[in-house]
Scaffold this active site. Structure first.
Site, PDB file in Angstrom:
ATOM      1  N   GLU A   1      14.603  -2.478   3.911  1.00  0.00           N
ATOM      2  CA  GLU A   1      13.292  -3.078   3.692  1.00  0.00           C
ATOM      3  C   GLU A   1      12.571  -3.404   4.991  1.00  0.00           C
ATOM      4  O   GLU A   1      11.355  -3.167   5.104  1.00  0.00           O
ATOM      5  CB  GLU A   1      13.436  -4.366   2.869  1.00  0.00           C
ATOM      6  CG  GLU A   1      13.720  -4.158   1.400  1.00  0.00           C
ATOM      7  CD  GLU A   1      13.871  -5.478   0.675  1.00  0.00           C
ATOM      8  OE1 GLU A   1      13.285  -5.623  -0.408  1.00  0.00           O
ATOM      9  OE2 GLU A   1      14.575  -6.369   1.191  1.00  0.00           O
TER      10      GLU A   1
ATOM     11  N   CYS B   1      -1.553  -7.460  -5.522  1.00  0.00           N
ATOM     12  CA  CYS B   1      -2.563  -7.880  -4.566  1.00  0.00           C
ATOM     13  C   CYS B   1      -2.690  -9.390  -4.637  1.00  0.00           C
ATOM     14  O   CYS B   1      -2.185 -10.020  -5.556  1.00  0.00           O
ATOM     15  CB  CYS B   1      -3.906  -7.231  -4.890  1.00  0.00           C
ATOM     16  SG  CYS B   1      -3.842  -5.422  -5.003  1.00  0.00           S
TER      17      CYS B   1
ATOM     18  N   ASN C   1      -6.245  -7.813  -9.399  1.00  0.00           N
ATOM     19  CA  ASN C   1      -4.822  -7.528  -9.193  1.00  0.00           C
ATOM     20  C   ASN C   1      -4.298  -6.914 -10.480  1.00  0.00           C
ATOM     21  O   ASN C   1      -4.378  -7.533 -11.539  1.00  0.00           O
ATOM     22  CB  ASN C   1      -4.059  -8.819  -8.863  1.00  0.00           C
ATOM     23  CG  ASN C   1      -2.563  -8.608  -8.779  1.00  0.00           C
ATOM     24  OD1 ASN C   1      -2.092  -7.511  -8.498  1.00  0.00           O
ATOM     25  ND2 ASN C   1      -1.804  -9.665  -9.041  1.00  0.00           N
ATOM     26  N   GLY C   2      -3.780  -5.694 -10.402  1.00  0.00           N
ATOM     27  CA  GLY C   2      -3.267  -5.026 -11.592  1.00  0.00           C
ATOM     28  C   GLY C   2      -3.654  -3.563 -11.613  1.00  0.00           C
ATOM     29  O   GLY C   2      -4.110  -3.010 -10.606  1.00  0.00           O
TER      30      GLY C   2
ATOM     31  N   TRP D   1      -2.654  -4.327  -1.894  1.00  0.00           N
ATOM     32  CA  TRP D   1      -1.538  -3.390  -1.834  1.00  0.00           C
ATOM     33  C   TRP D   1      -1.961  -2.212  -2.705  1.00  0.00           C
ATOM     34  O   TRP D   1      -2.124  -2.346  -3.913  1.00  0.00           O
ATOM     35  CB  TRP D   1      -0.248  -4.023  -2.351  1.00  0.00           C
ATOM     36  CG  TRP D   1       0.974  -3.180  -2.171  1.00  0.00           C
ATOM     37  CD1 TRP D   1       1.817  -3.167  -1.112  1.00  0.00           C
ATOM     38  CD2 TRP D   1       1.503  -2.227  -3.114  1.00  0.00           C
ATOM     39  NE1 TRP D   1       2.844  -2.277  -1.318  1.00  0.00           N
ATOM     40  CE2 TRP D   1       2.674  -1.676  -2.537  1.00  0.00           C
ATOM     41  CE3 TRP D   1       1.111  -1.782  -4.370  1.00  0.00           C
ATOM     42  CZ2 TRP D   1       3.448  -0.720  -3.183  1.00  0.00           C
ATOM     43  CZ3 TRP D   1       1.869  -0.827  -5.019  1.00  0.00           C
ATOM     44  CH2 TRP D   1       3.029  -0.301  -4.422  1.00  0.00           C
TER      45      TRP D   1
ATOM     46  N   HIS E   1      35.117   9.203  -2.479  1.00  0.00           N
ATOM     47  CA  HIS E   1      34.530  10.128  -3.447  1.00  0.00           C
ATOM     48  C   HIS E   1      33.179  10.656  -2.972  1.00  0.00           C
ATOM     49  O   HIS E   1      32.294  10.926  -3.798  1.00  0.00           O
ATOM     50  CB  HIS E   1      34.406   9.447  -4.810  1.00  0.00           C
ATOM     51  CG  HIS E   1      35.716   9.042  -5.390  1.00  0.00           C
ATOM     52  ND1 HIS E   1      36.528   9.908  -6.101  1.00  0.00           N
ATOM     53  CD2 HIS E   1      36.384   7.861  -5.336  1.00  0.00           C
ATOM     54  CE1 HIS E   1      37.624   9.276  -6.474  1.00  0.00           C
ATOM     55  NE2 HIS E   1      37.564   8.036  -6.014  1.00  0.00           N
TER      56      HIS E   1
ATOM     57  N   LYS F   1      18.337  -5.110   2.433  1.00  0.00           N
ATOM     58  CA  LYS F   1      17.636  -5.891   3.451  1.00  0.00           C
ATOM     59  C   LYS F   1      17.354  -5.037   4.688  1.00  0.00           C
ATOM     60  O   LYS F   1      16.268  -5.086   5.252  1.00  0.00           O
ATOM     61  CB  LYS F   1      18.447  -7.131   3.858  1.00  0.00           C
ATOM     62  CG  LYS F   1      18.540  -8.203   2.817  1.00  0.00           C
ATOM     63  CD  LYS F   1      17.269  -8.999   2.607  1.00  0.00           C
ATOM     64  CE  LYS F   1      16.403  -8.497   1.488  1.00  0.00           C
ATOM     65  NZ  LYS F   1      16.895  -8.467   0.165  1.00  0.00           N
TER      66      LYS F   1
ATOM     67  N   LYS G   1       5.416  -8.571  -2.092  1.00  0.00           N
ATOM     68  CA  LYS G   1       6.386  -9.570  -2.515  1.00  0.00           C
ATOM     69  C   LYS G   1       6.573  -9.584  -4.025  1.00  0.00           C
ATOM     70  O   LYS G   1       7.689  -9.589  -4.512  1.00  0.00           O
ATOM     71  CB  LYS G   1       5.926 -10.948  -2.036  1.00  0.00           C
ATOM     72  CG  LYS G   1       6.876 -12.082  -2.386  1.00  0.00           C
ATOM     73  CD  LYS G   1       8.183 -11.944  -1.652  1.00  0.00           C
ATOM     74  CE  LYS G   1       9.111 -13.100  -1.921  1.00  0.00           C
ATOM     75  NZ  LYS G   1      10.426 -12.900  -1.283  1.00  0.00           N
TER      76      LYS G   1
ATOM     77  N   ARG H   1       1.531 -10.644  -0.455  1.00  0.00           N
ATOM     78  CA  ARG H   1       1.364  -9.909  -1.709  1.00  0.00           C
ATOM     79  C   ARG H   1       0.711  -8.547  -1.491  1.00  0.00           C
ATOM     80  O   ARG H   1       0.695  -7.713  -2.397  1.00  0.00           O
ATOM     81  CB  ARG H   1       0.513 -10.720  -2.691  1.00  0.00           C
ATOM     82  CG  ARG H   1       1.091 -12.062  -3.062  1.00  0.00           C
ATOM     83  CD  ARG H   1       0.183 -12.789  -4.028  1.00  0.00           C
ATOM     84  NE  ARG H   1       0.113 -12.080  -5.289  1.00  0.00           N
ATOM     85  CZ  ARG H   1       0.891 -12.342  -6.333  1.00  0.00           C
ATOM     86  NH1 ARG H   1       1.802 -13.297  -6.246  1.00  0.00           N
ATOM     87  NH2 ARG H   1       0.774 -11.675  -7.450  1.00  0.00           N
TER      88      ARG H   1
ATOM     89  N   GLU I   1      23.021  -5.596  -1.440  1.00  0.00           N
ATOM     90  CA  GLU I   1      21.958  -6.469  -0.952  1.00  0.00           C
ATOM     91  C   GLU I   1      21.800  -6.344   0.562  1.00  0.00           C
ATOM     92  O   GLU I   1      20.678  -6.322   1.080  1.00  0.00           O
ATOM     93  CB  GLU I   1      22.256  -7.917  -1.349  1.00  0.00           C
ATOM     94  CG  GLU I   1      21.260  -8.948  -0.847  1.00  0.00           C
ATOM     95  CD  GLU I   1      19.857  -8.762  -1.388  1.00  0.00           C
ATOM     96  OE1 GLU I   1      18.941  -9.425  -0.850  1.00  0.00           O
ATOM     97  OE2 GLU I   1      19.648  -7.965  -2.325  1.00  0.00           O
TER      98      GLU I   1
END
Length: 612
Positions: free
Chosen positions: A492, A2, A100-101, A74, A508, A489, A607, A27, A485
Site C-alpha cells: 500500500e 471522495c 461522492n458515489g 478520488w 508449493h 501494508k 481511506k 478520502r 497484513e
C-alpha cells in the site's frame, strides 16, 4: 470515495471549506475544488492535485461568501484533471454540485440530455446528475428541492450530494444513498461533510443523514424529508471525537502517530468491557444476542482489505475458543456468487469506517435471507452501525492514514473479546483459561508499548531493504493473517510487490522465487507451529534467502539461523497477532518514508471505499 464539505452561516466560507477538505483529503486526493456565492454569482474554482495545489492557485483568496461547497476527489468516472474535478455546473450554470458515489445509469440519462441540447464538459457522472436535476426542474416547474427528489427517484447507484443555487443564495440541498453524509448544527450555521472531521472544530451537534433522505437548509433552518416526500424529525447526536485526535500532534505522518497510538486504542477498545480482577467481561452492544451467538452453527465474517485480515484472525479465535464453524468472505465477492445463508447463521461485518460499500451490500444480502448481523466498526453513527442488528464499536479513534494500523489491532481486540464471551457462555473454555485470557488481554497495551523499543532497530533493517523489488511474508496459524497484513501494508505505502503465504505453502510454489535478492519475513513467535517454522526458515536459508524473523523475546534458536531478528514480548498464543503485527507496520512505514512515498496518501488509494 471522495470527500465533501459544505457550509452556510455567517462565517467566511472559503477558509473553512479549505480546512475541511484538508481533513478529508485521506478520502481522495487527485483533484479538488470549491464553489462560492460571490456578489450574486456562483463561481467554481478547481484544480488537479492536492488541496494545497488548489490553495496555491487561489493564492490566499479573500471572499465575503458565507455559503459554499467543496470537494476532494478520488476518480471513478474520468481521469484526474481540472475539468473532471468537482464541483460541477448545471447546463445553465445556475446550480453547482459536489458528489461522492457513482451514478450507474448516468450514460442513458446523458444521452437523453444531449438530445435536448445539453452540453457536457467533463467525463463525470456527477455533471450528468446536476444537468438532470436542472432538466427535471424546468420540465416540471417545481421547486429545486422537489426537482432533486424527483431526479433521485430515477437515479441508480450511490450518492452523497450537496447542491447550491444562484437563485437561492442562502440555501443548501443535500441527499444521500449508500455514501456517508453528516450535518453539523451550530449557532445559526450548518456544516455538511463526508465524516465529522471537518465539523468537530465548530460544533459537536450532528445529524447523520440516512439513505433516501434529503436535507434542506433554508432561512437558517434544517428540514429533512425522504424520497417519498415524508417529513422527518432530525435526530441530533453528540460527537465523542476530540479535535486533537485528528491532528498530527508533532508526528511527521498520521500513520506513524496511529501506529504509536495502539497501546491506547487497544486499551480503549477494552475499556468498560473487561476487568480481569473480578473476571468481568461484558459487551453491551451484543445485548440479548450473546445467546444467539453461542447457539450458532456457523458464523460468516465479511470484510475488505485489512478488515478481512482481522476476520481471518477471528476465524481462528471462534473456532479455537468457542468451537463454532467460521467462514471468512471477501465482502466484494460475497453477493456475486449466490452464497448459501440460512436464518440461523450469524454474519459479522467488519469495517473501520462503517461505510464500506461492498460490506454494506453483503449485509443487505444476508439480512434478506434472514441472518442475524453483527457489526464491528470504528465510526459511531456509520451506515454499518445502523444497518446491523447489534455489534460493537472498536473505539480506536479517528484513523486518518489511508493504510490501516490501529484499526486492525482494535478490530482484533474486539473480536477476541466477543470470542471469549461466546466461549464462556458456551462453556467451551475452562474458568482457568477464561481468567488467564482476560489477564493477558489487559496486559497487551503494555506489551505493544514494549515493541516500540525496537523501532530504531526496525528502521535500520528498513534502510537495508529500501530498494528491493519483492518481499515474501510467511506465517502459520494465527500468524498467517498477520503475514497477509504485513504484505498489504508494504504494498500500500511503498509500492513494493509483496505477498503473504502460509509458511507450509511455500514449498508449493513460492519457494521458486527464493534467492539472495529475496527478503523473506517470517512470523516465528513461540507457538504450536514453532518447530515447523524453524524448518521453513532452514529451507529458505538453504536457497540463500535473506530472512527477517519476528521472534518471541528470549528466543535463542532462530536468531542464530537468520539475518535479522525483531523481538516481541511473549503473549498467550491466541493474542499473538496483537504484538506480532506491530514490527511489520513499522517496517513498512520506514521503508516507504525512505523511498520518498506519501505514506498517508498512497497513490490510487482512498481511506473509505464507499463505491463498488
Amino acid at each position: 470515495m471522495c470527500g465533501i464539505v459544505a457550509y452556510v452561516g455567517s462565517r467566511e466560507a472559503y477558509p473553512l471549506i479549505i480546512k475541511g477538505l484538508k481533513r478529508l483529503e485521506y478520502r481522495g486526493y487527485d483533484s479538488s475544488g470549491v464553489a462560492l456565492m460571490e456578489d450574486a454569482e456562483l463561481n467554481i474554482y478547481k484544480k488537479k492535485g492536492k488541496v494545497s495545489d488548489l490553495e496555491s492557485q487561489l493564492n490566499g483568496k479573500q471572499s465575503n461568501s458565507t455559503i459554499g461547497i467543496g470537494h476532494t476527489r478520488w476518480a471513478t468516472h474520468g481521469e484526474p484533471n481540472d475539468v473532471n474535478a468537482h464541483p460541477h455546473f448545471s447546463n445553465d450554470h445556475k446550480l453547482a454540485i459536489i458528489h461522492n458515489g457513482i451514478i450507474e445509469n448516468y450514460a442513458s440519462i446523458k444521452q437523453n440530455l444531449v438530445a435536448k441540447g445539453h452540453v457536457f464538459h467533463s467525463a463525470t457522472d456527477t455533471e450528468v446528475l446536476i444537468h438532470f436535476i436542472e432538466d427535471v426542474q424546468k420540465e416540471t416547474g417545481t421547486s429545486l428541492e422537489e426537482a432533486v427528489r424527483l431526479a433521485l427517484l430515477e437515479v441508480v447507484g450511490a450518492y452523497a450530494i450537496v447542491i447550491m443555487s444562484v437563485d437561492f443564495p442562502d440555501q443548501l440541498i443535500a441527499a444521500r444513498k449508500g455514501s456517508p453524509l453528516v450535518i453539523g448544527i451550530g449557532e445559526d450555521e450548518f456544516f455538511f461533510a463526508s465524516d465529522a472531521t471537518p465539523i468537530i472544530e465548530y460544533t459537536k451537534n450532528v445529524v447523520y443523514l440516512d439513505d433516501y433522505e434529503v436535507a434542506i437548509i433554508r432561512d437558517g433552518k434544517l428540514s429533512i424529508q425522504n424520497l417519498d416526500n415524508t417529513q422527518k424529525v432530525p435526530y441530533i447526536q453528540k460527537l465523542e471525537m476530540e479535535l486533537e485526535t485528528i491532528e498530527k500532534g508533532g508526528y511527521d505522518h498520521f500513520m506513524i502517530k496511529e501506529i504509536f497510538e495502539q497501546p491506547r486504542s487497544i486499551a480503549d477498545s477494552m475499556r468498560g468491557r473487561l476487568r480481569a480482577s473480578d473476571a468481568h467481561l461484558q459487551l453491551g452492544g451484543l445485548g440479548d444476542y450473546i445467546d444467539e451467538l453461542a447457539a450458532a452453527d456457523r458464523i460468516v465474517i465479511v470484510g475488505c482489505g485489512t478488515s478481512w485480515h482481522a476476520g481471518l484472525v477471528a476465524e481462528y479465535l471462534f473456532e479455537e475458543l468457542a468451537r463454532i464453524n467460521v467462514e471468512v468472505e471477501y465482502a466484494s465477492e460475497f453477493r456475486y456468487r449466490n452464497p448459501v445463508i440460512k436464518k440461523n447463521d450469524i454474519v459479522i461485518a467488519i469495517s473501520q469506517s462503517g461505510e464500506t460499500a461492498d460490506t454494506l451490500a453483503a449485509i443487505e444480502l444476508a439480512k434478506s435471507k434472514g441472518a442475524t448481523i453483527f457489526g464491528v466498526c470504528n465510526v459511531v453513527g456509520s451506515s454499518i452501525a445502523r444497518a446491523t442488528h447489534a455489534g460493537a464499536y472498536t473505539h480506536a479513534g479517528p484513523e486518518i492514514g489511508v493504510a490501516s494500523t490501529k484499526a486492525f489491532t482494535a478490530q482484533v481486540t474486539v473480536l477476541t473479546l466477543i470470542a471469549i464471551a461466546v466461549a464462556k457462555r458456551k462453556g467451551t473454555i475452562s474458568e482457568e483459561t477464561y481468567q488467564q485470557l482476560l489477564t493477558e488481554l489487559e496486559g497487551i497495551p503494555a506489551k505493544v508499548e514494549k515493541v516500540f523499543e525496537n523501532a530504531a532497530k526496525i528502521k535500520e533493517i528498513a534502510f537495508i531493504f529500501t530498494y528491493v523489488r519483492n518481499f515474501i511474508y510467511l506465517g502459520r496459524g494465527l500468524n498467517f493473517p498477520v503475514a497477509l497484513e504485513g504484505a498489504l501494508k508494504l504494498k500500500e505505502i511503498s509500492y513494493i510487490h509483496a505477498e503473504g503465504y502460509p509458511a507450509a505453502e511455500m514449498k508449493h510454489g513460492p519457494i521458486a522465487l527464493i534467492d539472495e535478492d529475496m527478503p523473506v519475513v517470517f512470523l516465528a513467535t513461540k507457538d504450536g507451529s514453532y518447530e515447523k517454522i524453524v524448518s521453513n526458515i532452514q529451507e529458505v536459508k538453504a536457497r540463500k534467502g535473506r530472512v527477517i524473523a519476528i521472534v518471541t523475546e528470549g528466543d535463542t534458536l532462530i536468531p542464530g539461523m537468520v539475518d535479522f531478528v525483531i523481538e516481541v514480548p511473549e503473549v498467550h498464543e491466541i493474542l499473538t497477532p496483537l504484538v506480532s503485527v506491530i514490527p511489520l507496520q513499522l517496517l513498512s512505514y520506514y521503508i516507504a518514508v525512505m523511498r520518498g512515498r506519501n505514506v498517508d496518501q498512497p497513490r490510487n488509494l482512498a481511506k473509505s471505499v464507499t463505491v463498488e
